[in-house]
Design a protein around this motif. Sequence first.
Motif, mmCIF file in Angstrom:
data_model
loop_
_atom_site.group_PDB
_atom_site.id
_atom_site.type_symbol
_atom_site.label_atom_id
_atom_site.label_comp_id
_atom_site.label_asym_id
_atom_site.label_seq_id
_atom_site.Cartn_x
_atom_site.Cartn_y
_atom_site.Cartn_z
ATOM 1 N N THR A 2 0.824 -1.212 0.000
ATOM 2 C CA THR A 2 0.000 0.000 0.000
ATOM 3 C C THR A 2 0.855 1.258 0.000
ATOM 4 O O THR A 2 1.675 1.463 0.901
ATOM 5 N N GLU B 163 -11.231 -0.814 -4.592
ATOM 6 C CA GLU B 163 -10.124 -0.550 -3.671
ATOM 7 C C GLU B 163 -8.949 0.106 -4.390
ATOM 8 O O GLU B 163 -8.303 1.020 -3.847
ATOM 9 N N ARG C 89 -7.251 3.674 -3.515
ATOM 10 C CA ARG C 89 -5.927 3.432 -2.913
ATOM 11 C C ARG C 89 -6.060 2.739 -1.547
ATOM 12 O O ARG C 89 -5.444 3.138 -0.562
ATOM 13 N N GLU C 90 -6.849 1.681 -1.520
ATOM 14 C CA GLU C 90 -7.070 0.927 -0.286
ATOM 15 C C GLU C 90 -6.722 -0.540 -0.500
ATOM 16 O O GLU C 90 -6.851 -1.071 -1.600
ATOM 17 N N THR D 190 -4.978 2.246 4.250
ATOM 18 C CA THR D 190 -4.696 3.251 3.230
ATOM 19 C C THR D 190 -3.523 4.116 3.672
ATOM 20 O O THR D 190 -3.294 4.302 4.865
ATOM 21 N N ALA E 297 -12.246 8.648 0.622
ATOM 22 C CA ALA E 297 -11.091 8.945 -0.223
ATOM 23 C C ALA E 297 -11.524 9.849 -1.377
ATOM 24 O O ALA E 297 -12.657 9.774 -1.856
#
Length: 281
Positions: free
Chosen positions: A20, A69, A73-74, A136, A269
């Motif tokens: 991540t 996701e 950006r998870e 994240t 996000a």
Amino acid sequence: MKPASADDVLGAIAACRSITTPTWIDTDALEEQGWYTAEVRGERRRTRKVRGIYESRNNRAYVVATRDELRSRECAIQARLESTSNYVPLLQQVSQTLGMPTGQDGFAYTWDLDGLAMRVEPTGERSAPSARFVLTALPLVGTDDILSAVRACIPAIGAEGFGDRALAEDGWAQDAAATAAVPEERETKLFRSGETAALVSSGKDRGVTSVCRVSGRIEDEATAENLRSALTGLYGTPSAKGDDLIWTHDGRSLRLVTYERDGATGPIAFHIPVSYVGESE
């Protein structure tokens, strides 16, 4: 799905932590760690792969990195529970390794994991309960910080594409370590400023248009509405494209993209890619 243990969850969290970054979720690296695209058995005992869901031998938790996701950006972990009463004991066991949560919102708990934020909440039906952990690297930011980053991006993008000189003049510096973690073919650089928590990155919007992108997480829908109002106050009435709002200013297009999911709680996000569209006649 069989119930996952605390060790299963910790193993999946370790995998998510390793892939991540603020600009990319490196799912290609999962296979190197023994995580593979999950398979489910269908009719006539045939199996099919489930894209975006990853499993590992001897681990009953799943790593989830579907298109949703990846866009926000998870990296998520889905862990089946024996019963709803196992939710808190599981978190207590996880806390023995990760430390105590730094926040609580009802049944949701949050951790700060060395620059990554992790949120967990109960999911599923009462007859098939589960816990969802979401990691994240995007920071939690306020409206003023976002507007400051947008103002820095506008002069950094022009007819010739992205140029970081304007960012440097405004106090932004490249984060070399974070930039190096992004695959080279993505042509992405990450920038930070001591004056704002928002992130700025260069790259391609939808793989085509050069952009200066502002990224982060906002607290809730009320903050999102406040951000929309603030952008409108600065740049005029936006046009809409699907769920996105688009402002045009000084030959640039500013597109606000938020990632709100049905039934989800907690921070939202967002990305604001700023691109050059040319001066209007």
